[in-house]
Write a protein that holds these residues in place. Sequence first.
Motif, PDB file in Angstrom:
ATOM      1  N   SER A  63       0.828  -1.202   0.000  1.00 32.77           N
ATOM      2  CA  SER A  63       0.000   0.000   0.000  1.00 32.77           C
ATOM      3  C   SER A  63       0.864   1.255   0.000  1.00 32.77           C
ATOM      4  CB  SER A  63      -0.919   0.019   1.218  1.00 32.77           C
ATOM      5  OG  SER A  63      -0.168   0.107   2.403  1.00 32.77           O
ATOM      6  N   TYR A  64       0.215   2.367  -0.340  1.00 33.10           N
ATOM      7  CA  TYR A  64       0.841   3.682  -0.234  1.00 33.10           C
ATOM      8  C   TYR A  64      -0.180   4.623   0.374  1.00 33.10           C
ATOM      9  CZ  TYR A  64       2.672   8.260  -1.212  1.00 33.10           C
ATOM     10  OH  TYR A  64       3.108   9.557  -1.066  1.00 33.10           O
ATOM     11  N   CYS A  65       0.201   5.318   1.434  1.00 29.49           N
ATOM     12  CA  CYS A  65      -0.666   6.281   2.100  1.00 29.49           C
ATOM     13  C   CYS A  65      -0.066   7.669   1.947  1.00 29.49           C
ATOM     14  CB  CYS A  65      -0.804   5.943   3.580  1.00 29.49           C
ATOM     15  SG  CYS A  65      -1.547   4.320   3.890  1.00 29.49           S
ATOM     16  N   ALA A  66      -0.760   8.549   1.226  1.00 30.21           N
ATOM     17  CA  ALA A  66      -0.314   9.920   1.002  1.00 30.21           C
ATOM     18  C   ALA A  66      -0.913  10.824   2.071  1.00 30.21           C
ATOM     19  CB  ALA A  66      -0.745  10.387  -0.383  1.00 30.21           C
ATOM     20  N   PHE A  67      -0.070  11.625   2.731  1.00 25.29           N
ATOM     21  CA  PHE A  67      -0.545  12.558   3.734  1.00 25.29           C
ATOM     22  C   PHE A  67      -1.369  13.654   3.073  1.00 25.29           C
ATOM     23  CE2 PHE A  67       3.526  11.257   6.009  1.00 25.29           C
ATOM     24  CZ  PHE A  67       2.874  10.330   6.780  1.00 25.29           C
ATOM     25  N   LYS A  68      -2.449  14.061   3.746  1.00 22.74           N
ATOM     26  CA  LYS A  68      -3.349  15.095   3.243  1.00 22.74           C
ATOM     27  C   LYS A  68      -3.619  16.118   4.331  1.00 22.74           C
ATOM     28  CE  LYS A  68      -4.021  13.113  -0.693  1.00 22.74           C
ATOM     29  NZ  LYS A  68      -3.428  13.674  -1.879  1.00 22.74           N
ATOM     30  N   GLU A  86      -4.512   0.679  -1.465  1.00 24.24           N
ATOM     31  CA  GLU A  86      -4.131  -0.707  -1.229  1.00 24.24           C
ATOM     32  C   GLU A  86      -3.825  -1.382  -2.559  1.00 24.24           C
ATOM     33  OE1 GLU A  86      -4.049  -1.840   1.975  1.00 24.24           O
ATOM     34  OE2 GLU A  86      -4.880   0.040   2.734  1.00 24.24           O
ATOM     35  N   GLU A  87      -2.921  -2.332  -2.540  1.00 20.76           N
ATOM     36  CA  GLU A  87      -2.581  -3.077  -3.749  1.00 20.76           C
ATOM     37  C   GLU A  87      -3.841  -3.721  -4.333  1.00 20.76           C
ATOM     38  OE1 GLU A  87       1.104  -5.842  -4.811  1.00 20.76           O
ATOM     39  OE2 GLU A  87      -0.231  -6.759  -3.341  1.00 20.76           O
ATOM     40  N   GLY A  88      -4.085  -3.480  -5.616  1.00 17.07           N
ATOM     41  CA  GLY A  88      -5.230  -4.069  -6.294  1.00 17.07           C
ATOM     42  C   GLY A  88      -6.518  -3.270  -6.178  1.00 17.07           C
ATOM     43  N   ALA A  89      -6.559  -2.261  -5.318  1.00 13.53           N
ATOM     44  CA  ALA A  89      -7.773  -1.451  -5.152  1.00 13.53           C
ATOM     45  C   ALA A  89      -7.699  -0.219  -6.047  1.00 13.53           C
ATOM     46  CB  ALA A  89      -7.941  -1.025  -3.703  1.00 13.53           C
ATOM     47  N   THR A  90      -8.839   0.206  -6.546  1.00 12.76           N
ATOM     48  CA  THR A  90      -8.864   1.392  -7.405  1.00 12.76           C
ATOM     49  C   THR A  90      -9.193   2.656  -6.626  1.00 12.76           C
ATOM     50  OG1 THR A  90     -11.167   0.936  -7.968  1.00 12.76           O
ATOM     51  CG2 THR A  90      -9.480   0.099  -9.478  1.00 12.76           C
ATOM     52  N   GLU A  91      -9.816   2.519  -5.472  1.00 11.61           N
ATOM     53  CA  GLU A  91     -10.223   3.675  -4.678  1.00 11.61           C
ATOM     54  C   GLU A  91      -9.294   3.860  -3.475  1.00 11.61           C
ATOM     55  OE1 GLU A  91     -13.859   5.009  -4.481  1.00 11.61           O
ATOM     56  OE2 GLU A  91     -14.331   4.233  -6.469  1.00 11.61           O
ATOM     57  N   ALA A  92      -9.149   5.116  -3.085  1.00 11.91           N
ATOM     58  CA  ALA A  92      -8.361   5.429  -1.895  1.00 11.91           C
ATOM     59  C   ALA A  92      -9.242   5.326  -0.655  1.00 11.91           C
ATOM     60  CB  ALA A  92      -7.789   6.829  -2.000  1.00 11.91           C
ATOM     61  N   THR A  93      -8.645   4.887   0.451  1.00 11.09           N
ATOM     62  CA  THR A  93      -9.338   4.792   1.727  1.00 11.09           C
ATOM     63  C   THR A  93      -8.761   5.841   2.671  1.00 11.09           C
ATOM     64  OG1 THR A  93      -9.584   2.411   1.408  1.00 11.09           O
ATOM     65  CG2 THR A  93      -9.912   3.244   3.640  1.00 11.09           C
TER      66      THR A  93
END
Length: 124
Positions: A63-68, A86-93
Amino acid sequence: MGAGRSLPALLFGIVLAGPAGAAAVVDGNYGDKEGCLYSETGESSGSDIFFLLNREGVTTAVSYCAFKGDGRKVGGATVVSAECHEEGATEATPYEMTLTPDHGGYTVGFADGTRWGPLMRCKK
C-alpha cells in the motif's frame, strides 16, 4: 511586478512547501531495512513486508498512504490524515495516522490499534 510573473512564483512556492502535516515533523526517510533500501533505489527487493515513512506519506509492500492536509499535535505526537491506496484497489481509503517519536525514529499508529515501527532514520 505584473500578475503574469507573480503566479508562477506563487505556484513554485506551493510546490516546494510540500504536505503541511507530516512535512513539519518528518525530516527525512525512516523505515525498516527493506524500506530504507527502497528509499535509496526506488525498487522493491521483493520483500513481502517493508515500511518507509517520509514527508509525503508511508509506503509498504502492499500500500501507499499519502498525507493530506494539516497535521495536529496531540501530546508529543502528530495526527495526520492520509489517503491509502491498497494493492489491487482502485479507490483510496481515508485514514488518520498518529506519528509518535520513538527512540530517534517514529511509530505509525492507527485508530484500530495497528502499529508500524519503530521506523528508524535511514542511513545515507
